[in-house]
Every structure is written in structure tokens, then in C-alpha cells.
Design a protein around this motif. Structure first.
Motif, mmCIF file in Angstrom:
data_model
loop_
_atom_site.group_PDB
_atom_site.id
_atom_site.type_symbol
_atom_site.label_atom_id
_atom_site.label_comp_id
_atom_site.label_asym_id
_atom_site.label_seq_id
_atom_site.Cartn_x
_atom_site.Cartn_y
_atom_site.Cartn_z
ATOM 1 N N TYR A 198 0.819 -1.212 0.000
ATOM 2 C CA TYR A 198 0.000 0.000 0.000
ATOM 3 C C TYR A 198 0.852 1.260 0.000
ATOM 4 C CZ TYR A 198 -3.530 -3.407 1.199
ATOM 5 O OH TYR A 198 -4.341 -4.485 1.185
ATOM 6 N N LEU A 208 -8.280 0.121 -1.303
ATOM 7 C CA LEU A 208 -8.523 -0.302 0.078
ATOM 8 C C LEU A 208 -9.469 0.669 0.784
ATOM 9 C CD1 LEU A 208 -7.774 -2.069 2.593
ATOM 10 C CD2 LEU A 208 -5.929 -0.441 2.999
ATOM 11 N N LEU A 259 -6.453 -4.405 11.165
ATOM 12 C CA LEU A 259 -5.734 -3.985 9.955
ATOM 13 C C LEU A 259 -4.357 -4.637 9.867
ATOM 14 C CD1 LEU A 259 -6.681 -0.211 9.758
ATOM 15 C CD2 LEU A 259 -7.354 -2.019 8.186
ATOM 16 N N VAL A 264 -2.486 -4.814 6.269
ATOM 17 C CA VAL A 264 -2.414 -3.416 5.849
ATOM 18 C C VAL A 264 -1.309 -2.689 6.619
ATOM 19 C CG1 VAL A 264 -3.659 -1.224 5.736
ATOM 20 C CG2 VAL A 264 -4.857 -3.391 5.281
#
Ligand code: ADP
Ligand code: ZN
Ligand code: ZN
Length: 825
Positions: A198, A208, A259, A264
Motif C-alpha cells: 500500500y 482499500l 488492519l 495493511v
């Protein structure tokens, strides 16, 4: 050849005015050295860490010497110069050398047998290959939680457990409980970062976010992610401390974990060097002509072996001048001690110094835990590459083991926090700095916008050289000082709680300009208390003659003197009425009022309550700096040397309280305090404003503050002090006598004063009842001794000591505690 028997005189950290002689076991003969730590048996069956002061061959005649147990290391931890300073301090301030040792050594260097040992909080797995004894200790700690060193000695059946414990401490398996009390701050911190998937792809990230937005269930996760991105982008950091993220009330751990599981976020523990901000050096400013002139003057006085008082108005750029002097000392490989009155100040100064000196700057103060203190201690003493050249700290940093001190700077030298009140040694770090500097062949620079009258007087007398800076840096004007007449406004009913309409108007104007405000409330007598609405009885401590202070969050009334606490009673103890209510003019109350008057502004308090934790100052100061706070409300802490860019207005809420304090220095102090607080206004760009609230705008101290006329106030005060025999013309020693039995205290104080009067006649004042005549059920009397500056201080102290000894030879009066305070402030 027969081997000689050696004896050592040891400094023991107790309040007994002697050194203690011990015998050295033969096998340690060539291992003992002066300044080294040794373990010694003391009293019935206690063990202490002591410091070797002398080595000799003379057995004591009065008692048979015990053996030292062991030496803790092979090199001294205290240098000869330090020991000389300790000696001087004990003599000058009339205390025990053991008390000086206690103040001087970091806790981790002075294990005593009552000290409690606990498991190190970071300990997860107990490593293998421990010795049997080490394992025994760790096992016992797992079961018991904490053990005294005495307990441990019993467990491992060794008379002296210290060496084993020391090993465990070094291996970070256990620690001393005091360390934890002072808030253990882990060296490692959790940081949060985005997974590279990301972090490196905006497309992935946006996808996302869309996903999270799509479902109500992931709202919290979305919040976390957006906050992270916000902070990260704004501060241009890839990794954010978890603490920082969680500081936001709306963010909790669980969505963060989710997360993380979803890949993430990455959460990692990084080692943060406790004492480093990671800043690299080499950003030095070009001095202005005025600064250069001051610098040259200072250096030429130093060259002539003179110490200097730098008298420069607030914001004249003294700090930059210090910085240049430090640079030059460091270039000569000398060390510099930079003393500050309060650690609240270190934050900003450190940031400035780190920019110039990088990691050569060490900080030393009481909010550091013992490991950190020991680390600074070591890096002051070393000659290695990690040596600190600049040490910044509060008064106790005077005790650091300097190798080659070249310069001591005492900034805001007029502050009385350089004086330690309790316990002994009751030393003044500013004054002791001269003694330490002399021992090192170093120079002293005192700096202040409002020098202590004593220091100014010394400069006039030629004991110090004076260098002056009259203008603010960049020619910014001194602030405009206005008065709000509280008496008039009260009559006209225009006061709003403690705020005059005049101050409120000025605040509004300031906000229109998008500037910030500092409000100052004197620390004395503002604490919230409970009072009966009917008979005005204030709820008092049962053990002390003071009112109890109310703490709202805990809903407790506590005594600031003895620590007693209770819930607010339902009924008045005097009249039985149930109309009890809280009264307050404290910062908490001010904050509440401000929220009512300016609901859309952000106020923040900076006082003892809000700054208990280690980084609290830093956080408040940087939030204010970044403009996240509109109004900073504070006590003395906000007055000292803070440097903000955007403060348009400073409000002093109650000037009368300062001026009317019963003390010979109250005018001097009021002037200093008001001028210093005022100095926080309008420093960079434009002229700032100050509003002083008072019932007496014509009071001559206030008039002098308005005109910035230090000199004429000084002259007037000197005239009074000379006339009434006060410092700097006379020296003072204050005696405080304490005991549970009021009659005994009175009798002893009378007898003691009589003894002193035999020599000093009318120079003895008292016995008097102090402002608070009873603390913790101990009755208190005070006696004040004045003596001519010219008389021999040593001789005076000898006579005083004889008088004390005489009192101590009386079977009754010896029970009364006599506290000696030399040069009280
Ligand atoms: P003081 O210690 O006398 O109160 P400071 O040293 O804090 O004053 O200086 C006041 C302000 O002026 C600070 O913001 C400082 O950064 C700035 N300043 C001082 N000297 C210089 C200089 N030579 N170059 C640039 N800025 C300076
Ligand atoms: Zn009452
Ligand atoms: Zn009390």
C-alpha cells in the motif's frame, strides 16, 4: 615480606556526620582506590554501598574496624574533584557528607539493603546459562514479586548479595523498584507503518479505502487508516509511534489489530535511543553585531580569569551567545555544563542545542529513570567517542563526573529552583557552580534578563564582570504592558470570575490577529480547597496547619505537606452545615472559565498536575508551538525562558498575591516573575502585549515592571537591605526546629537562640512561628541568624555547630530535629 594492613575511610549514604573506617581484606589490597564503590556492613546487619574517601594504615582507636565486604568495580566511579566538591558542600551547607553522596549519585550506583528488587518488566524468557544463585533469585522474584536485598541475601545464603544482583541488573533481568516508581519508559517503542503493497501503490491504497468506506462495519478501521495517513503525510514519516496514533480518543487498539492481521499495517518494535532525538548537528546561526559585541566582551573577561554576569533583556539572543561559547569550548575538547532552573525548559533548549551539537549533548534530570541517569553519568566520565561534551540539566547535574570542565553556564540564574530546599544538602547550584568551576579551572557565565540582586551586587563589587544586552534580537520592541484595575472592575461589576473585562477584550483582539495567549497564575495559594458556605470554615489537614487541596478527578482532599488525604466531608466540622463547596482560583478553574468564555478556543494547562509524566512538557510545548493550543495556562513553569513565535498577549491574573508575600525578597521576585512572563509576549515578528491584573496599578513594583526599570528598583531595594541587615550585605542561616511536643520545641528553640545570642547578640531573630507552624503533627519554630558578609563564615559555622552540639547533649532537647539552611532563598 609481610603485607601491610590497609584501612579505608568510607562515605556512607546516611545522615551521620562522619566517615567510617573499615579494614581491607588482604586479597583486596591492590584493588582498592579512592572514589571506588565498596560494599560495607553497617549498623546491626545492614549492607550499604559506600565510596572510598581515603586509604591509609591507621586503625581507628575508638572501635575495631570491620572488613569491607567487596569492591564493586576496579575503577573509581567518583573523581577526586567530585569528592572535593562533596567535602566543600558538606562543610559550607553544614550537612553530612553521606547526604551529599545521596544527592550526588544516581540511584543505580548506590544499592542499599532496603532497596527492593523486582523482575525487569521487559523480561520475557529467562535465559539459560545463569548461575545457580541467579536462578534462585529469579525464581523467588517470580513468586514474590519484589524482594529486598536483605531477603535476597538470605535466599542465596550469602552475606553480600549485591555483586550477584548487580550482574542481574547489568543483564537487564531485574531492576530496582525505585526505577519503576519513576515511570519506566521502555527503550523500545511500537511503530506502525503501511505494508509496502500500500505504501508504494497509491492505486492499491485508494482501492482499500473504497472497500473500507463501502461497509459500515469497517468504519473504525477506516478511521484508523485515515488518521495514520494524515499524520504520516503531514509529518513526512513512514513509521508512526503507536502511542501517537492511539493518542487520538477516537482510535482504539482493536481496529488497528484487525488492519494488522489483514496485512495493511505492519507493527514493529524499534529501539529508540533514549537520550537521542536522532538529530544531527551543525546548524549554527550568524550572530548579530550586538551579540558579537557581547560575545567578545565575555571572552575577554574570561581571558582575564574573570567570571561573567550576562544581563540581557528577554529575547536579546543570549542563548545564541551561549551556543557560540559552547562551540568554542567543545573545539578545545572541553566539557560544558549548562544549568537550567527547571526541566520544563530543557525541551526547547535541547532541540536548539541538538541542531548545533548533535549527539554530543547529554541531558540529566530527575524525570529520567536511574538507568538513563547512569548512562549519562558514564558518558560524562568516559573518554570514548560517545563522550558528552555538553551536559544540560537541572541543579543535580552539578554532580556529574566531569573530566575536563571548561565552562559552566547558569541560565535564568535568578531562579530560586537552583536552591535545594529539602532534603540536605540544601545547596544552591548557582553558587556551588563557582566552587566547582574553580576546581576545574573553568569559567562561569550567569545569564538573566532580571539578575538576582545578589548577583548584580557582586558585579557592582567587581567579584563578577557584567556584560549587557539592551535590545531584543531583530529589534523587536519590548512588550507593551497594561494594567487591569480589578478593584475598579469589581465595583463596576464587570469582572467575570477572575477575568477583568479589559483582559477579555484584549484576548478577543489577539484572537482576531490569529495569535496565541499565555495566562499566568502564581503558584502560591491558588490550590482549590473546600469551604463551608455558612461559617466560612476551610477544611484543614488534621496533622498540619494548612488547608487541604482538592483534586477533582480523584475527588479527594489531600495535604501537600504530609500527604494525608480524605474524601470531602458531608458536613462542616465547625458548624455542622452541609453547605460545603469547592473554591478555587487554580489553573483548573481558569481552564473551566476559559472554556465558557471562549468555547471555540483550545486552552491547555501546564502545571504540576499536567506535567507529571516524563514527556508531558514536551508534548504541551510542541502542541503550543504548532498552534494546536490557543491559550496556555500555567504557573511559574510558563515564565521561564520559553520561546514561542506567535504569542500576542500574556495575562498575569493576580499580581497582588506575589507582591504581598511576606518575605524580604518579594519585590525582587515579583519584578522578576512579571518581567519574565511578560517576556514571553511577541518575540519574533511584532510587539506583544501584557495585561497585569491588580487592585493597585500604581504600586511601585508594577510601575517599575511597566517601565522595565530594573536598576532603580535594585537601588531602592539595596538601600532597604543594607538598612535592615539583609543579603547581600549580610549572610543568613535559617534554623528550623521540629518536634511532636510543642512545649519541647519552644523550649529548645528558646535555648538555642540564647546560645547563639551569646555571640551574635541582636543578629539572632526569633524563635518565630513560621507561616505553617505545624506539619505532620510536628510543631515548628524557626530561628534566623544574620552575620556580616566580612566575618569568617567558617568561624560562624563553628560557633553554630557548637550551639547545636550543646543542644544535642541535653537528654530532652536532643530529640528536637534542627534543620540548618545556609543561604536560604
Ligand atoms: P534570550 O535567551 O535572550 O531570551 P533567545 O536566545 O531565545 O533570547 O533569542 C530570541 C529569539 O531570537 C529566538 O527565537 C532566537 O532563535 C532568535 N535569535 C537569536 N539570535 C539569533 C541569530 N543570531 N540569528 C537568528 N535568530 C536569532
Ligand atoms: Zn461551617
Ligand atoms: Zn498534612
Amino acid at each position: 615480606m609481610e603485607r601491610q594492613t590497609l584501612f579505608v575511610d568510607v562515605i556512607v549514604p546516611v545522615s551521620i556526620p562522619n566517615l567510617f573506617t573499615y579494614r581491607v581484606p588482604l586479597e583486596l589490597n591492590d584493588k582498592v582506590c579512592i572514589g571506588q564503590r565498596v560494599i560495607i556492613p553497617f549498623g546491626k546487619n545492614k549492607l550499604y554501598t559506600g565510596i572510598v574517601r581515603n586509604i591509609h594504615e591507621n586503625a581507628p582507636s575508638a572501635y575495631s574496624a570491620k572488613y569491607i565486604e567487596t569492591v564493586l568495580e576496579l575503577t573509581p566511579v567518583v573523581s577526586k574533584i567530585q569528592l572535593k566538591l562533596w567535602d566543600w558542600m558538606a562543610r559550607y551547607y553544614m550537612c553530612c557528607i553521606g547526604e551529599v553522596m545521596n544527592a550526588a549519585l544516581p540511584v543505580s550506583l548506590k544499592l542499599a539493603s532496603e532497596t527492593k528488587v523486582i523482575l525487569h518488566p521487559d523480561l520475557n524468557i529467562i535465559p539459560e546459562n545463569l548461575s545457580e544463585k541467579e536462578e534462585l533469585i529469579l525464581d523467588a522474584l517470580e513468586i514474590q514479586g519484589s524482594l529486598s536485598i536483605e531477603d535476597i541475601s538470605k535466599i542465596i545464603q550469602l552475606k553480600s548479595a549485591q555483586p550477584v544482583i548487580k550482574k542481574l541488573v547489568d543483564k537487564r533481568l531485574v531492576m530496582m523498584e525505585e526505577e519503576l516508581k519513576q515511570r519506566y519508559v521502555p527503550k523500545e517503542q511500537s511503530f506502525i507503518g503501511l505494508h509496502p503493497d500500500y505504501a508504494e501503490s497509491e492505486i492499491q491504497l485508494n482501492y482499500l479505502i473504497e472497500q473500507l468506506e463501502a461497509s459500515k462495519r469497517s468504519e473504525k478501521q477506516l478511521n484508523v487508516l485515515l488518521s495514520f495517513l494524515h499524520i504520516s503525510r503531514q509529518s513526512q514519516r513512514e513509521w508512526i509511534p503507536k502511542k501517537e496514533l492511539l493518542a487520538d480518543e477516537n482510535i482504539t487498539e482493536s481496529p488497528l489489530k484487525t488492519l494488522q492481521k489483514a496485512g495493511v499495517f505492519l507493527i514493529e518494535n524499534f529501539e529508540i535511543n533514549r537520550l537521542s532525538t536522532g538529530e544531527e548537528g551543525q546548524e549554527s546561526k550568524e550572530l548579530s553585531p550586538d551579540q558579537n559585541r557581547a560575545l567578545d566582551e565575555i571572552k575577554s573577561h574570561f581571558d582575564k580569569d574573570k567570571n561573567v554576569l550576562l544581563h540581557g533583556v528577554t529575547s536579546s539572543g543570549k542563548t545564541e551567545v551561549y551556543s557560540k561559547l559552547m562551540q568554542e569550548a567543545v573545539e578545545e575538547d572541553k566539557q560544558v555544563l549548562y544549568l537550567l532552573p527547571e526541566i520544563a525548559l530543557t525541551t526547547q533548549i535541547i532541540q536548539r542545542l541538538k541542531k548545533v551539537f548533535g549527539d554530543a549533548v547529554g541531558i540529566y534530570h530527575s524525570k529520567f529513570n536511574p538507568n538513563e541517569r547512569a548512562e549519562v553519568w558514564g558518558r560524562t566520565m568516559t573518554n570514548g567517542s560517545d563522550k558528552y561534551h555538553i551536559l544540560v540539566g537541572a541543579r543535580s547535574s552539578l554532580f556529574l563526573p566531569f573530566q575536563n570542565l571548561g565552562l559552566i553556564i547558569v541560565d535564568e540564574e535568578h531562579e530560586n529552583t537552583f536552591k535545594q530546599f529539602d532534603p540536605a544538602p540544601r545547596y544552591n547550584a548557582r553558587d556551588a557552580a563557582f566552587v566547582l568551576a574553580k576546581m576545574h579551572g573553568a569559567k562561569v557565565l550567569l545569564g538573566s534578563a532580571t539578575p538576582a540582586f545578589d548577583s548584580y551586587w557582586k558585579a557592582e563589587e567587581g567579584q563578577l564582570e557584567m556584560v549587557e544586552m539592551h535590545k531584543r534580537f531583530g529589534d523587536v520592541k519590548m512588550p507593551e504592558i497594561l494594567c487591569a484595575d480589578i478593584q475598579k472592575e469589581t465595583r463596576k461589576k464587570t469582572m467575570r470570575s477572575m477575568f477583568s473585562s479589559f483582559l477579555i477584550e484584549q484576548m478577543e483582539e489577539c484572537f482576531k490577529e490569529n495569535e496565541q495567549i499565555i495566562l499566568f497564575q502564581n503558584r502560591r495559594g491558588f490550590a482549590p480547597y473546600w469551604q463551608c458556605g455558612k461559617c466560612a470554615n476551610v477544611i484543614q489537614c488534621s496533622r498540619c496547619d494548612v488547608s487541604l487541596t482538592y483534586h477533582k478527578r480523584a475527588h479527594l482532599l489531600t495535604c501537600h505537606y504530609c500527604g494525608y488525604s480524605q474524601h470531602p466531608p458531608k458536613k462542616c466540622g465547625a458548624c455542622g452545615s452541609s453547605e460545603l463547596e469547592m473554591r478555587s482560583f487554580g489553573t483548573e478553574k481558569i481552564e473551566e472559565e476559559i472554556k465558557l468564555i471562549f468555547p471555540d478556543k483550545v486552552p491547555k494547562r501546564m502545571d504540576l498536575d499536567t506535567t507529571r509524566s516524563k514527556y508531558a512538557y514536551e508534548n504541551i510545548i510542541s502542541e503550543f508551538d504548532e498552534g494546536k493550543i490557543d491559550i496556555l495556562i500555567g504557573t511559574q513553569m510558563v515564565s521561564k525562558g520559553l520561546d514561542f513565535d506567535n504569542v500576542g498577549l500574556v495575562g498575569i491574573l493576580d499580581a497582588d498575591q506575589m507582591i504581598n508575600y511576606p518575605d524580604y525578597k518579594s519585590f525582587e521576585r515579583s519584578y522578576q516573575l512579571m518581567s519574565q512572563v511578560a517576556g514571553r509576549a511577541g518575540r519574533k515578528k511584532k510587539r506583544g502585549k501584557v495585561v497585569i491584573q491588580t487592585t493597585n496599578p500604581d504600586h511601585w513594583v508594577i510601575q517599575h515592571v511597566i517601565r522595565g526599570d530594573y536598576i532603580s528598583l535594585y537601588k531602592q531595594e539595596m538601600y532597604e537591605r543594607k538598612k535592615f541587615a539583609y543579603p547581600p550585605f549580610f549572610r543568613l542561616i535559617e534554623f528550623t526546629l521540629k518536634h511532636k511536643d510543642e512545649h519541647l520545641v519552644n523550649r529548645t528553640a528558646e535555648a538555642f537562640a540564647k546560645l547563639l545570642e551569646q555571640t551574635f547578640k541582636t543578629r539572632v531573630l526569633g524563635p518565630d512561628k513560621p507561616l505553617i507552624p505545624r506539619i505532620n503533627n510536628q510543631f515548628i519554630k524557626s530561628v534566623l541568624l544574620k552575620f556580616e558578609r566580612e566575618s569568617s563564615a567558617n568561624r560562624v559555622k563553628e560557633i553554630v555547630q557548637n550551639a547545636i552540639d550543646e543542644i544535642k547533649s541535653d537528654t530532652q532537647m536532643r530529640k528536637v530535629r534542627i534543620i540548618v539552611n545556609v543561604d536560604p532563598v
